[in-house]
Design an enzyme around this catalytic site. Structure first.
Site, PDB file in Angstrom:
ATOM      1  N   ASP A   1       0.864  -1.170   0.000  1.00  8.49           N
ATOM      2  CA  ASP A   1       0.000   0.000   0.000  1.00  8.49           C
ATOM      3  C   ASP A   1       0.912   1.234   0.000  1.00  8.49           C
ATOM      4  OD1 ASP A   1      -2.338   1.580   0.440  1.00  8.49           O
ATOM      5  OD2 ASP A   1      -1.818   1.691   2.549  1.00  8.49           O
TER       6      ASP A   1
ATOM      7  N   ASP B   1      -1.731  -1.053   5.972  1.00 14.33           N
ATOM      8  CA  ASP B   1      -2.023  -0.599   7.343  1.00 14.33           C
ATOM      9  C   ASP B   1      -3.462  -0.197   7.561  1.00 14.33           C
ATOM     10  OD1 ASP B   1      -2.114   1.745   5.868  1.00 14.33           O
ATOM     11  OD2 ASP B   1      -1.225   2.953   7.468  1.00 14.33           O
TER      12      ASP B   1
ATOM     13  N   ASP C   1      -7.057  -2.506   3.411  1.00 16.02           N
ATOM     14  CA  ASP C   1      -6.056  -3.518   3.061  1.00 16.02           C
ATOM     15  C   ASP C   1      -6.402  -4.898   3.619  1.00 16.02           C
ATOM     16  OD1 ASP C   1      -4.366  -1.588   1.832  1.00 16.02           O
ATOM     17  OD2 ASP C   1      -3.665  -0.965   3.812  1.00 16.02           O
TER      18      ASP C   1
END
Length: 777
Positions: free
Chosen positions: A466, A665, A669
């Site tokens: 990410d 995080d 996700d």
């Protein structure tokens, strides 16, 4: 007569009335719960219906409850992660591989019954195995217990202590072992059941009838060596491993519960008569009007009917900047309403909301990811049949060709093969490495969920990361101030900071902190106004000042054409550009960006050197994502990605034969973290990301991924070595136990050799595992 009036009349005469919640008949004279609402008395079949009605009378009186879709039962079906065709309605073991079955969907609240049972069995077996071990090894430990008791009483005491361990505590293991034989899938349970069963049965016979053994097996005091400690210690160690595994599995359920906790438990419904009531979330139906106050979570997916606010959608997009919402915009359940009040119409409720879909994705991914079968099972799949075959051959050969009494020699040889093959160190091989590795990882800021995560990460070839909070700080910062002719940078920044004092937008916070860091004072502002989706304006020091995007400048008739190239260059570098205008003319611009973490570039380089392909998947726009990807040297960039798109990317990579790790995080996700071979969560992120991941990096630092990868590879290598040590002495001892040396030396396997092989394998495993403490990460 109205239904309300009829209800009150019936109640007064002691008649039978209808429970408005469940529809059951209630005798008003039976002392059941009742409630007065708006002057009418209502009677209920029980306290539960009474409490539901009290929480939301309108829901039941208007008949809305009859339109509520029935919820599917949760956590009632259990399946095997490795054999998804196995499904049953209660917890248990897979008949094919012996693994504990896992709940499908949202797990039931409360403790795992198997974990409770195995913990109790572990405590009992450990409490009995320790004194057996001390008693059996007292001569090697320099303790006089056996001498005090005498050999025969010591053997009877061992029998008394070992019997509950083998015949009660180990019953689940024997059941799994039997299933593995019936289903022709030899695994660790086959070996443990046969080995411990043979050790115990042989020892019982040796204790009860030592006279039937050949003279070479009988000691001077008339006793025969026993193996009670081997059976009891193996069982206690295996229980330790099972309890650790079940605890790790139970934590996967808490990932789903953490997601469910994001949705509020109640919602503020606006009734048809204009009154408002806080009601349970499950009573909200499609079409209901709801009020969402500042600081509250949006209860369900819906459309804004009234109001204006900034909504924090980082749960969905992963991006830290809240999104302006006004009439006609859609909002998502579980997102956070920041600063304004909203009235929304519920569009998707219950299982149809985005949050529920994310929950289902996480549950499905966790369940469908078949764990790599343990190395011990893979070795056992050929070792077990081989050992059983050797034992059978030894029995036949000794019974046909052995000296008199041939059948006794045949039985001793066959049982000796099974005993020597039972690997005491097998129970230690994986747990010792994992315990040492997790301790070493914790020192380096890498928290490991379980052995499976280590094994998976060692095999990974692709890493999906990410952007926000993983590669970048996740907090926008002021990066550039550019002034037009006649203006200084300090003047431009001072005007911007003065306006942003009245705003609650995260970009405003970045401008304010940037001004403070550069020592620029923010003046007083009057007539402040926020223009949704464009910017802010107000009067600063007598000047009419605008701060916003190109659309805001165009609306005010301010030409920014000459600044287009400068703005594009900054946007290509991943910045968010805001123009500053004063008294009808352009004063300059300020740019804000989410800065890349200091060590991200070096971490990416090291991961690529380790053979990993790096793919960035972000909910941010393509221009910003491309800028970050280019600066860090990332192999592939995917932008404008939603939660389901991240999971789809992981599935796509799986379809191409890639082994995928995912680092992130946010809540967005979580599905991808659960779907990947191994998830890596930044410890600074959302609880659900941490719960969905196999690794958690305490500092939210990408170099932790490098350390985790090194730890995983070293640990799996160490486990392989341990399994070699666990099996090699036993494998070498099998032919000796079978009597291969008898024609040459005239002797069968000495119990001392068996004891030495077992001890040596355990010592080797422990010593090798402890080497991980010195691993350089």
């Amino acid at each position: 007569m109205s239904s309300h009036a009829h209800h009150a009349h019936a109640a007064a005469s002691g008649d039978v009335v209808t429970d408005p919640v469940c529809g059951m008949s209630v005798d008003t004279a039976a002392g059941k719960p009742s409630l007065v609402h708006e002057g009418e008395t209502y009677h209920f079949c029980g306290r539960r219906c009474h409490d539901r009605f009290e929480a939301d009378p309108e829901f039941y009186l208007t008949g809305a409850h009859k339109r509520r879709p029935k919820a599917a039962p949760k956590g009632t079906q259990y399946t095997c992660p490795m054999h998804p065709e196995i499904v049953q309605d209660h917890p248990g073991d897979c008949p094919k591989c012996g693994m504990a079955l896992e709940p499908m969907g949202v797990p039931d609240d409360g403790p795992n019954p198997e974990l409770v049972d195995f913990t109790r069995r572990f405590i009992v077996s450990a409490a009995l195995a320790v004194p057996i071990f001390v008693l059996a090894m007292s001569h090697m430990l320099g303790l006089p217990f056996r001498h005090w008791l005498g050999e025969r009483p010591a053997i009877w005491l061992e029998l008394a202590l070992a019997t509950p361990v083998v015949l009660w505590a180990a019953l689940p293991f024997f059941k799994r072992g039997w299933n593995s034989i019936v289903n022709r899938s030899p695994n660790m349970w086959t070996l443990i059941a046969i080995g411990t069963g043979a050790a115990y049965a042989y020892s019982v016979v040796a204790a009860v009838a030592p006279g039937i053994f050949p003279p070479s097996f009988v000691r001077a005091d008339g006793t025969v060596p026993v193996y009670f400690e081997a059976a009891a210690v193996i069982i206690a160690l295996v229980f330790l491993g099972q309890v650790l595994e079940l605890r790790a599995r139970e934590r996967t359920g808490s990932a789903i519960r953490a997601l469910l906790d994001l949705a509020p438990k109640t919602a503020r419904r606006i009734n048809e008569n204009g009154t408002e009531r806080e009601v349970p979330l499950e009573n909200i139906l499609e079409g209901d009007r709801l009020r969402v106050r500042p600081g509250e979570s949006v209860p369900v997916d819906g459309v804004v009917l009234e109001g204006r606010s900034a909504v924090d959608e980082s749960m969905i997009s992963g991006e830290p900047v809240p999104v302006e919402k006004t009439e006609g915009d859609t909002v998502t359940g579980g997102t956070l309403n920041r600063n304004g009040g909203l009235v929304i119409r519920a569009e998707r409720v219950g299982a149809d909301t985005m949050l529920s879909r994310i929950v289902d994705m996480v549950a499905q991914a966790q369940r469908s990811r078949a764990p790599i079968q343990g190395l011990a099972d893979r070795v056992a799949s050929w070792f077990v049949p081989a050992v059983v075959l050797v034992a059978i051959v030894a029995f036949i050969v000794w019974s046909v060709f052995g000296p008199s009494p041939a059948m006794v020699y045949a039985l001793v040889a066959a049982v000796s093969v099974l005993i020597i093959a039972c690997p005491c160190a097998l129970g230690l091989a994986t747990p010792m490495s994992i315990m040492t590795a997790t301790g070493r990882g914790a020192q380096a800021g890498v928290l490991v969920r379980d052995a499976e995560a280590l094994e998976r990460f060692a095999r990974v070839d692709t890493l999906v990361v990410d952007k926000t909070g993983t590669l970048t700080e996740g907090r926008p910062e002021l990066t550039d101030v550019v002034a037009a002719d006649g203006w200084s940078e300090a003047d431009v920044l001072g005007l911007a900071a003065a306006l942003e004092k009245g705003s609650e937008h995260p970009l405003a916070e970045a401008v304010m902190k940037g001004a403070e860091k550069r020592g620029v004072a923010a003046g007083a502002t009057s007539d402040f106004e926020a223009v949704t989706g464009k910017g802010v304006k107000g009067v600063v020091g007598g000047r009419e000042v605008l701060l916003g995007n190109r659309a805001m400048m165009d609306d005010a008739g301010i030409d920014v054409g000459a600044w287009q190239a400068t703005g594009d260059d900054l946007r290509d570098a991943g910045r968010t550009v805001m123009y500053v205008a004063a008294d009808g003319g352009l004063a300059g611009l300020v740019a804000v960006a989410d800065p890349i973490k200091a060590n991200a570039k070096d971490a990416i380089r090291q991961l690529r050197e380790a053979g990993l392909e790096i793919i960035m998947a972000t909910g941010d726009n393509a221009r910003t994502a491309k800028a970050v990807g280019s600066e860090l040297g990332i192999d592939e960039v995917r932008a404008d990605v939603l939660p389901e798109d991240k999971k789809a990317l992981v599935d796509e990579l799986h379809g191409r034969g890639r082994r995928v790790a995912m680092a992130g995080d946010g809540v967005n996700d979580a599905p991808a973290l659960a779907a990947a071979e191994v998830g890596i969560a930044m410890g600074t992120g959302a609880d659900v990301a941490v719960e969905s991941a196999g690794f958690t990096l305490v500092k939210g630092d990408l170099t932790g991924v490098v350390r985790a990868h090194r730890l995983a590879r070293a640990t799996i290598s160490n486990i392989r070595q341990n399994l070699f040590f666990a099996f090699i002495y036993n494998a070498a001892g099998v032919p000796i136990a079978a009597g291969i040396l008898y024609p040459l030396t005239g002797t069968l396997l000495s119990p001392m050799i068996a004891a030495a092989a077992m001890s040596l394998s355990s010592v080797s495993v422990i010593s090798n595992a402890l080497r991980l403490r010195a691993l350089k990460l």
